[in-house]
Write a protein that holds these residues in place. Structure first.
Motif, PDB file in Angstrom:
ATOM      1  N   TYR A  93       0.815  -1.215   0.000  1.00  0.00           N
ATOM      2  CA  TYR A  93       0.000   0.000   0.000  1.00  0.00           C
ATOM      3  C   TYR A  93       0.849   1.265   0.000  1.00  0.00           C
ATOM      4  N   HIS A  94       2.134   1.107  -0.123  1.00  0.00           N
ATOM      5  CA  HIS A  94       3.054   2.241  -0.062  1.00  0.00           C
ATOM      6  C   HIS A  94       4.130   2.011  -1.113  1.00  0.00           C
ATOM      7  N   SER A  95       4.559   3.073  -1.772  1.00  0.00           N
ATOM      8  CA  SER A  95       5.527   2.934  -2.859  1.00  0.00           C
ATOM      9  C   SER A  95       6.858   2.343  -2.383  1.00  0.00           C
ATOM     10  N   LEU A  96       7.267   2.664  -1.157  1.00  0.00           N
ATOM     11  CA  LEU A  96       8.518   2.101  -0.645  1.00  0.00           C
ATOM     12  C   LEU A  96       8.402   0.593  -0.468  1.00  0.00           C
ATOM     13  N   GLU A  97       7.257   0.135   0.048  1.00  0.00           N
ATOM     14  CA  GLU A  97       7.022  -1.298   0.188  1.00  0.00           C
ATOM     15  C   GLU A  97       6.997  -1.965  -1.175  1.00  0.00           C
ATOM     16  N   ASP A  98       6.270  -1.365  -2.118  1.00  0.00           N
ATOM     17  CA  ASP A  98       6.150  -1.964  -3.442  1.00  0.00           C
ATOM     18  C   ASP A  98       7.504  -2.068  -4.130  1.00  0.00           C
ATOM     19  N   ARG A  99       8.344  -1.063  -3.965  1.00  0.00           N
ATOM     20  CA  ARG A  99       9.672  -1.099  -4.569  1.00  0.00           C
ATOM     21  C   ARG A  99      10.485  -2.273  -4.022  1.00  0.00           C
ATOM     22  N   ILE A 100      10.376  -2.530  -2.725  1.00  0.00           N
ATOM     23  CA  ILE A 100      11.101  -3.654  -2.114  1.00  0.00           C
ATOM     24  C   ILE A 100      10.565  -4.981  -2.647  1.00  0.00           C
ATOM     25  N   VAL A 101       9.246  -5.111  -2.739  1.00  0.00           N
ATOM     26  CA  VAL A 101       8.653  -6.343  -3.268  1.00  0.00           C
ATOM     27  C   VAL A 101       9.113  -6.562  -4.709  1.00  0.00           C
ATOM     28  N   LYS A 102       9.040  -5.525  -5.517  1.00  0.00           N
ATOM     29  CA  LYS A 102       9.430  -5.621  -6.926  1.00  0.00           C
ATOM     30  C   LYS A 102      10.900  -6.019  -7.058  1.00  0.00           C
ATOM     31  N   LYS A 103      11.790  -5.330  -6.364  1.00  0.00           N
ATOM     32  CA  LYS A 103      13.230  -5.617  -6.456  1.00  0.00           C
ATOM     33  C   LYS A 103      13.566  -7.006  -5.915  1.00  0.00           C
ATOM     34  N   THR A 104      12.930  -7.402  -4.821  1.00  0.00           N
ATOM     35  CA  THR A 104      13.194  -8.722  -4.242  1.00  0.00           C
ATOM     36  C   THR A 104      12.734  -9.815  -5.199  1.00  0.00           C
ATOM     37  N   PHE A 105      11.561  -9.650  -5.786  1.00  0.00           N
ATOM     38  CA  PHE A 105      11.074 -10.630  -6.749  1.00  0.00           C
ATOM     39  C   PHE A 105      12.003 -10.690  -7.965  1.00  0.00           C
ATOM     40  N   GLU A 106      12.517  -9.540  -8.401  1.00  0.00           N
ATOM     41  CA  GLU A 106      13.465  -9.527  -9.521  1.00  0.00           C
ATOM     42  C   GLU A 106      14.739 -10.297  -9.163  1.00  0.00           C
ATOM     43  N   GLN A 107      15.257 -10.069  -7.964  1.00  0.00           N
ATOM     44  CA  GLN A 107      16.461 -10.794  -7.527  1.00  0.00           C
ATOM     45  C   GLN A 107      16.201 -12.293  -7.450  1.00  0.00           C
ATOM     46  N   LEU A 108      15.052 -12.673  -6.903  1.00  0.00           N
ATOM     47  CA  LEU A 108      14.712 -14.091  -6.777  1.00  0.00           C
ATOM     48  C   LEU A 108      14.477 -14.750  -8.137  1.00  0.00           C
ATOM     49  N   SER A 109      14.172 -13.935  -9.149  1.00  0.00           N
ATOM     50  CA  SER A 109      13.980 -14.486 -10.494  1.00  0.00           C
ATOM     51  C   SER A 109      15.297 -14.510 -11.276  1.00  0.00           C
ATOM     52  N   GLY A 110      16.404 -14.170 -10.593  1.00  0.00           N
ATOM     53  CA  GLY A 110      17.726 -14.300 -11.200  1.00  0.00           C
ATOM     54  C   GLY A 110      18.267 -13.056 -11.878  1.00  0.00           C
ATOM     55  N   LYS A 111      17.615 -11.918 -11.724  1.00  0.00           N
ATOM     56  CA  LYS A 111      18.098 -10.688 -12.347  1.00  0.00           C
ATOM     57  C   LYS A 111      19.416 -10.272 -11.700  1.00  0.00           C
ATOM     58  N   CYS A 112      20.415 -10.060 -12.523  1.00  0.00           N
ATOM     59  CA  CYS A 112      21.745  -9.678 -12.052  1.00  0.00           C
ATOM     60  C   CYS A 112      21.815  -8.157 -11.904  1.00  0.00           C
ATOM     61  N   TYR A 113      22.389  -7.715 -10.781  1.00  0.00           N
ATOM     62  CA  TYR A 113      22.526  -6.275 -10.513  1.00  0.00           C
ATOM     63  C   TYR A 113      23.977  -5.809 -10.591  1.00  0.00           C
ATOM     64  N   CYS A 114      24.829  -6.631 -11.178  1.00  0.00           N
ATOM     65  CA  CYS A 114      26.240  -6.247 -11.328  1.00  0.00           C
ATOM     66  C   CYS A 114      26.363  -5.135 -12.366  1.00  0.00           C
ATOM     67  N   PRO A 115      27.386  -4.291 -12.222  1.00  0.00           N
ATOM     68  CA  PRO A 115      27.604  -3.251 -13.231  1.00  0.00           C
ATOM     69  C   PRO A 115      27.870  -3.893 -14.598  1.00  0.00           C
ATOM     70  N   PRO A 116      27.382  -3.268 -15.654  1.00  0.00           N
ATOM     71  CA  PRO A 116      27.632  -3.802 -17.000  1.00  0.00           C
ATOM     72  C   PRO A 116      29.132  -3.887 -17.271  1.00  0.00           C
ATOM     73  N   GLY A 117      29.535  -4.909 -17.977  1.00  0.00           N
ATOM     74  CA  GLY A 117      30.934  -5.057 -18.341  1.00  0.00           C
ATOM     75  C   GLY A 117      31.719  -6.004 -17.454  1.00  0.00           C
ATOM     76  N   LEU A 118      31.165  -6.411 -16.322  1.00  0.00           N
ATOM     77  CA  LEU A 118      31.859  -7.389 -15.480  1.00  0.00           C
ATOM     78  C   LEU A 118      31.848  -8.735 -16.195  1.00  0.00           C
ATOM     79  N   PRO A 119      32.992  -9.412 -16.239  1.00  0.00           N
ATOM     80  CA  PRO A 119      33.026 -10.690 -16.957  1.00  0.00           C
ATOM     81  C   PRO A 119      32.212 -11.799 -16.271  1.00  0.00           C
ATOM     82  N   VAL A 120      32.092 -11.733 -14.940  1.00  0.00           N
ATOM     83  CA  VAL A 120      31.372 -12.752 -14.182  1.00  0.00           C
ATOM     84  C   VAL A 120      30.462 -12.059 -13.170  1.00  0.00           C
ATOM     85  N   CYS A 121      29.282 -12.601 -12.973  1.00  0.00           N
ATOM     86  CA  CYS A 121      28.345 -12.054 -11.993  1.00  0.00           C
ATOM     87  C   CYS A 121      28.937 -12.190 -10.594  1.00  0.00           C
TER      88      CYS A 121
END
Length: 185
Positions: free
Chosen positions: A117-145
């Motif tokens: 019910y709050h944008s801060l909560e929703d952002r955490i849910v969205k980002k956590t679900f993205e991480q759990l789905s395997g989305k990599c947050y490493c800077p572009p150009g790194l040879p290995v995650c």
């Protein structure tokens, strides 16, 4: 909950700068600097003991044009009290922990459904679900995650599901609701 922190502690011992940060970050309070300064100035002569005192300080800190604006939603102190509550209860950190821990106990093909019910909560849910789905947050150009992204499932709802206009009419509090679903492999 083993938190030793209280709202009294936050209001009476946090620095003006720290108060400003939590009011802005957790309450998204536009007048955070003025309110934090008002609290800091008041504390020079007296401890803030009651919510009534705090409400009076907040009211005196906000410019009159903002207090009586036709676009104003809710009480002047609403966002500040929300920010203090989030800080005291570590709500955002606990939400992230709960989401990660819930995946561990979820059966394969099990789903987690979260309504925020709050944008801060929703952002955490969205980002956590993205991480759990395997989305990599490493800077572009790194040879290995190096962030340790591992795919544990997938996001069922690519975008948050919002209430319909009819639902909002029958339940006005649903207006800010966002529903997201994650399924474990």
């Amino acid at each position: 909950l083993d938190s030793k922190l209280s709202a009294f502690d936050v209001v009476n011992s946090y620095s003006e700068q720290r108060l400003k940060e939590i009011f802005y970050k957790y309450g998204q309070e536009r007048w955070a600097p003025l309110i934090a300064r008002g609290i800091a100035n008041y504390r020079k002569s007296k401890v803030i003991n009651t919510t009534k005192e705090l409400v009076e300080i907040i009211d005196k800190s906000i410019p009159n044009k903002a207090k009586f604006s036709p676009n104003k939603k809710g009480h002047n102190a609403k966002k500040v009290f929300q920010a203090i509550r989030i800080e005291v209860n570590s709500e955002l950190e606990n939400l992230k922990k709960a989401l990660v821990e819930s995946i561990k106990v979820l059966s394969n093909k099990g789903r987690i459904v979260v309504i925020s019910y709050h944008s801060l909560e929703d952002r955490i849910v969205k980002k956590t679900f993205e991480q759990l789905s395997g989305k990599c947050y490493c800077p572009p150009g790194l040879p290995v995650c190096s962030c340790g992204a591992t795919k544990q499932g997938f996001i069922v709802t690519k975008k948050a599901i919002r209430p319909t206009a009819d639902e909002i009419l029958t339940n006005p509090r649903s207006k800010s609701a966002k529903l997201r679903v994650f399924e474990k492999y």
